[in-house]
Enzyme design. Structure first.
Site, short mmCIF file in Angstrom:
data_model
loop_
_atom_site.label_atom_id
_atom_site.label_comp_id
_atom_site.label_asym_id
_atom_site.label_seq_id
_atom_site.Cartn_x
_atom_site.Cartn_y
_atom_site.Cartn_z
N SER A 1 0.94 -1.26 0.12
CA SER A 1 -0.04 -0.02 0.02
C SER A 1 0.89 1.22 0.24
O SER A 1 1.95 1.34 0.49
CB SER A 1 -1.03 -0.07 1.17
OG SER A 1 -1.56 1.42 1.41
N TYR B 1 -2.19 -0.35 10.56
CA TYR B 1 -2.22 -0.94 9.16
C TYR B 1 -1.07 -0.54 8.36
O TYR B 1 -0.53 -1.38 7.69
CB TYR B 1 -3.57 -0.46 8.60
CG TYR B 1 -3.86 -0.78 7.00
CD1 TYR B 1 -4.49 -1.88 6.55
CD2 TYR B 1 -3.56 0.27 6.26
CE1 TYR B 1 -4.46 -2.19 5.31
CE2 TYR B 1 -3.83 -0.08 4.59
CZ TYR B 1 -4.42 -1.35 4.23
OH TYR B 1 -4.13 -1.49 3.08
#
Length: 296
Positions: free
Chosen positions: A191, A204
Site C-alpha cells: 500500500s 495498518y
C-alpha cells in the site's frame, strides 16, 4: 464502425470523482450497497491468454481488488481458488460467477487467514483441486481507522491487523512453497501506506511497510529456485473496506494527484503482469499504483 482504436481516456475523469455520498457499513463490508458501485473490470477487462492453464490462489477474492484480480486471471486463462469470510458469501458468489463465465474453474473457500491451521488447510485444498499453485496472491487485509490516535488502538485490534495482514501472508507462503513450481509467482498487496502512513491507520500502515520488506527479502531467498516474489502498492481504492472502516467516505481519494480513488479494475493489470511470463526478470519489486503520489 471504422475499426480504429478509441482515443485514450483521461485518467482524471475515467471513473467517478469525489464527492461521494456518505455511507457506512459494518466490517467486512459488501459491494452491493456502495455508491458509486465499484468497477472490477466486468465490462472492460479483455484477456489474451497471458496465464493460460495457470492455477492461482487469491486471498480476499470476494470483492475489491481481490475480485478484480480473480476476474482478470480467469479471463487470462487461469483457474482460481479464492478466499472469503463467511459473512461475505453473497459477494463470493458473484466472484465465482465471473470466473466461471470466463470458462475457468472457481473454487471459493471460506477461510480466516488469522488462523494458521486454516491457512494450512487452504493450501491443501488448492493442491487437491489443482495439483500445484502457480500464483499465490496475498491480498486479504484488515484495517480500522482510529482518528483518536494510538490510545484508541486496542490490543485486540492490533492483533487482528497483524494476524490478518502479516501472519496470514507468512503462513500461506510457507505452506504453499513446496507446491509452487519453477516459474511460479507470489504477489503481495502492499500500500501507499507503507511509505506515507496516515496517522489514523497506524497499525495498518505498519503491516504494509512490513509487507514491502518481506516481499523483497523472500524474493532474494527464492530467486535461485526460479520463483518470483513481488508486490503491488495501491493508493486509495474504492472497495467495501472503505465504508466499513473509515468514518468519512465523501472525499475518499480526492487527495491523490488524479483527484479520485482507483477502481479495483485499475489494479488488476499490475497483478496480471507480475504473474505473467512477460515479467520473468522482475522480482523483489514493488509496483506503485498510487494515482500520482510519488513514492521512494
Amino acid at each position: 464502425m471504422s475499426g480504429e482504436d478509441p482515443a485514450p481516456s483521461n485518467p482524471v475523469t475515467k471513473h467517478p470523482q469525489p464527492e461521494f455520498p456518505q455511507q457506512d457499513q459494518t466490517h467486512p463490508g459488501w459491494t452491493g450497497p456502495m455508491d458509486p458501485p465499484p468497477d472490477h473490470g466486468e465490462e472492460s477487462y479483455r484477456g489474451s491468454d497471458l496465464l493460460a492453464g495457470r492455477k492461482a490462489v487469491v486471498t480476499g477474492g470476494d470483492s475489491g481488488i481481490g475480485r478484480a484480480v480473480a476476474l482478470a486471471f480467469a479471463r487470462e486463462g487461469a483457474d482460481v481458488l479464492f478466499t472469503f469470510l463467511p459473512a461475505e458469501e453473497e459477494d463470493a458468489a458473484e466472484t465465482t460467477r465471473l470466473v466461471t463465465d470466463a470458462g475457468r474453474t472457481a473454487v471459493p473457500v471460506a477461510c480466516d487467514i488469522r488462523e494458521e491451521e486454516q491457512c494450512r488447510l487452504l493450501i491443501a485444498r488448492a493442491v487437491k483441486e489443482f495439483g500445484r499453485i502457480d500464483i499465490l496472491v496475498n491480498n486479504a487485509a484488515y484495517q480500522m481507522s482510529q482518528p483518536d490516535g494510538i490510545e484508541a488502538i486496542t490490543t485486540e485490534q492490533f492483533d487482528r491487523v497483524m494476524r490478518t495482514n502479516l501472519y496470514g501472508m507468512f503462513w500461506l507462503c510457507k505452506s504453499a512453497l513446496p507446491h509452487i513450481p519453477q516459474g511460479g509467482s507470489i504477489i503481495n498487496s502492499a500500500s501507499v501506506q507503507a511509505y506515507k502512513p496516515s496517522p489514523h491507520l497506524l497499525d495498518y500502515a505498519t503491516t504494509k511497510g512490513a509487507i514491502v520488506t518481506f516481499t523483497q527479502g523472500l524474493a532474494q531467498m527464492l530467486a535461485s529456485d526460479g520463483i518470483r516474489v513481488n508486490a503491488v502498492a495501491p493508493g486509495p481504492v474504492w472497495t467495501p473496506l472503505i465504508p466499513a472502516t473509515l468514518p468519512d467516505t465523501t472525499t475518499f481519494g480526492k487527495q491523490s494527484p488524479l483527484g479520485r480513488p482507483a477502481q479495483p479494475a485499475e489494479m488488476a493489470p499490475a497483478y496480471v503482469f507480475l504473474a505473467s511470463p512477460q515479467a520473468s526478470y522482475i522480482t523483489a519489486e514493488i509496483v506503485n499504483a498510487t494515482g500520482g503520489t510519488p513514492l521512494p
